[in-house]
Design an enzyme around this catalytic site. Structure first.
Site, PDB file in Angstrom:
ATOM      1  N   THR A   1      58.181 -15.387 -77.899  1.00 40.22           N
ATOM      2  CA  THR A   1      58.222 -15.903 -76.529  1.00 40.22           C
ATOM      3  C   THR A   1      57.191 -15.175 -75.681  1.00 40.22           C
ATOM      4  O   THR A   1      57.072 -13.950 -75.753  1.00 40.22           O
ATOM      5  CB  THR A   1      59.643 -15.723 -75.942  1.00 40.22           C
TER       6      THR A   1
ATOM      7  N   CYS B   1      44.168  15.263 -79.651  1.00 40.89           N
ATOM      8  CA  CYS B   1      45.022  16.347 -80.126  1.00 40.89           C
ATOM      9  C   CYS B   1      45.955  15.778 -81.190  1.00 40.89           C
ATOM     10  O   CYS B   1      46.841  15.002 -80.884  1.00 40.89           O
ATOM     11  CB  CYS B   1      45.825  16.874 -78.951  1.00 40.89           C
TER      12      CYS B   1
ATOM     13  N   HIS C   1      45.379  -3.890 -69.295  1.00 40.10           N
ATOM     14  CA  HIS C   1      45.578  -2.656 -68.520  1.00 40.10           C
ATOM     15  C   HIS C   1      44.308  -1.854 -68.317  1.00 40.10           C
ATOM     16  O   HIS C   1      44.322  -0.833 -67.636  1.00 40.10           O
ATOM     17  CB  HIS C   1      46.704  -1.802 -69.129  1.00 40.10           C
TER      18      HIS C   1
HETATM   19  N1  PLP Z   1      39.868  -0.856 -78.072  1.00 33.96           N
HETATM   20  C1  PLP Z   1      39.316  -0.004 -77.208  1.00 33.96           C
HETATM   21  C2  PLP Z   1      37.823   0.163 -77.180  1.00 33.96           C
HETATM   22  C3  PLP Z   1      40.117   0.735 -76.330  1.00 33.96           C
HETATM   23  O1  PLP Z   1      39.558   1.598 -75.483  1.00 33.96           O
HETATM   24  C4  PLP Z   1      41.526   0.545 -76.385  1.00 33.96           C
HETATM   25  C5  PLP Z   1      42.419   1.347 -75.508  1.00 33.96           C
HETATM   26  O2  PLP Z   1      42.118   2.460 -75.155  1.00 33.96           O
HETATM   27  C6  PLP Z   1      42.049  -0.380 -77.302  1.00 33.96           C
HETATM   28  C7  PLP Z   1      41.194  -1.060 -78.131  1.00 33.96           C
HETATM   29  C8  PLP Z   1      43.520  -0.631 -77.406  1.00 33.96           C
HETATM   30  O3  PLP Z   1      43.988  -1.421 -76.350  1.00 33.96           O
HETATM   31  P1  PLP Z   1      45.546  -1.389 -75.969  1.00 33.96           P
HETATM   32  O4  PLP Z   1      45.783  -0.113 -75.227  1.00 33.96           O
HETATM   33  O5  PLP Z   1      45.746  -2.610 -75.093  1.00 33.96           O
HETATM   34  O6  PLP Z   1      46.303  -1.488 -77.220  1.00 33.96           O
END
Ligand code: PLP
Length: 388
Positions: free
Chosen positions: A237, A325, A201
């Site tokens: 799965t 926060c 994402h």
């Molecule tokens: N690591 C970093 C540097 C991130 O910026 C993020 C999400 O903001 C994550 C790990 C976690 O990823 P996910 O949102 O897919 O759990």
């Protein structure tokens, strides 16, 4: 009101080409990839195609890619899997004080379980010192976990150098590349990483899909137990829609990266230069050169970042603060604090993270709105009046 989204490090919209790619998997291609009949076989083929595409983005072999539910799971798998596997060898982990909570809190949890964790500090650019890393290594060190690019400031760490140090010492090196994947080239072979986490994402695939690269020969104890999916490395799965989407997002990223990163860097510079020109008492946090192209973190002295975000939101502009926060108390960002920034200044920091659908018009609109908001907030700030 025109909406402007400048929070691509939080999450991204799904790319239209990704949406097209996953449509058949929402409608007719429904099989369970573990089934041996036609419905399962058909879907399995697309999972393996996606695995190849993910591998290509980071120069891995497809069998080195394991799909996970998120970047967070990939980080947990990497860290907990390594310490479980190598606990006979030692109990020491090295990481940095500016990691994402997915790494930071996993390491803090392991500390409670009896492991020893060194949290390396950073300088005022958010950069770590390789000599400090070297001297932190002991014969009990089993894992080094260092992020590729920081989610708040965009600062890129010297991953290849860290990889070389780890490899020479025979220590497993995990890299959280969630904010780097799709934005800058990643070559796991050149970087000497053993484990590398990415998340869909953050580069135009849906939420809830990630992957962990596990270098051939590195055997990790699984985090999730159950069926034999992912060659016994991750039970459950498969999230077929997410996996197909991640594959497509990787293909698009590889295709568009060079052009897009130049364009986005141009927009970021336009924003930074515009802000520095029109607003006094601002500082840019993060490394001037070693930084992902889309991210800028700016401290607006004498005001609170949260108020700035709320006021920008009223104008349809989405950005975020460098602070989190927690249960009603406004904590300054752990990243900015580690960089030695005054807590009061850190509270006035805002992260703008740019992406595919931002235009020059977006930036110019922000530059039109922002000085007025800052001026208004400062006029109400006792801190500002006292210092001026
Ligand atoms: N690591 C970093 C540097 C991130 O910026 C993020 C999400 O903001 C994550 C790990 C976690 O990823 P996910 O949102 O897919 O759990």
């Amino acid at each position: 009101m025109r909406k402007i989204y400048l929070d691509y490090n939080a999450t991204t919209p799904i790319h239209p080409e990704v949406i097209e790619e996953i449509k058949p998997f929402i409608t007719e291609r429904f099989g369970n990839p573990s089934s041996i009949h036609w419905a399962g076989r058909e879907v399995k083929k697309y999972i393996e195609e996606a695995r190849e595409k993910v591998a290509r983005l980071i120069n891995a072999d497809p069998m080195e890619i394991v799909f996970t539910s998120s970047g967070t799971e990939a980080d947990n798998f990497a860290i907990k899997g390594t310490v479980e596997t190598f606990k006979e060898k030692g109990n020491h982990i090295i990481t940095t004080s500016v990691e994402h909570p997915a790494v930071l809190n996993t390491c803090k949890y392991l500390e409670k379980c009896g492991y020893r964790v060194t949290f390396l500090g950073v300088d005022s650019y958010g950069m770590l010192d390789l000599d400090e890393l070297k001297s932190a290594i002991t014969d009990k060190t089993i894992l080094i976990s260092v992020m590729f690019a920081n989610n708040e400031t965009g600062t890129i760490f010297p991953i290849e150098e860290i990889g070389n140090i780890a490899r020479q010492k025979g220590i497993i090196f995990h890299c959280d590349a969630v904010q780097a994947a799709g934005k800058v080239p990643i070559d796991v072979k050149k970087l000497n990483v053993d484990l590398l986490a990415i998340s869909g994402h953050k580069f135009y695939a849906p939420k809830g899909i990630g992957s962990l690269y596990i270098r051939r020969g590195v055997k990790l104890r699984p985090l999730i137990h159950g069926g034999h999916q992912e060659k016994n490395r991750r039970a459950g799965t498969e999230n077929v829609i997410g996996i197909v989407a991640l594959g497509k997002a990787c293909e698009i990223a590889l295709r568009d990266m060079e052009k897009e990163s130049q364009r986005i860097l141009g927009l970021r510079r336009r924003l930074e230069e515009g802000i520095l020109k029109t607003i006094k008492d601002v500082t840019i946090n993060g490394h001037p050169e070693s930084r992902i192209p889309n991210t800028t973190n700016i401290s607006f002295h004498y005001i609170e970042g949260e108020s700035l975000i709320l006021n920008l939101d009223l104008e349809g502009i989405a950005a975020s603060t460098g602070s989190a926060c927690t249960s009603g108390t406004l904590e300054p960002s752990h990243v900015l604090m580690a960089m030695g920034i005054d807590p009061v200044v850190a509270q006035g920091s805002v992260r703008f993270s740019l992406g595919k659908w931002n235009t020059e018009e977006d930036i110019d609109r922000v530059l039109e709105i922002l000085p007025g908001i800052v001026e208004r907030l400062r006029s109400m700030s006792p801190l500002y009046r006292r210092n001026k």
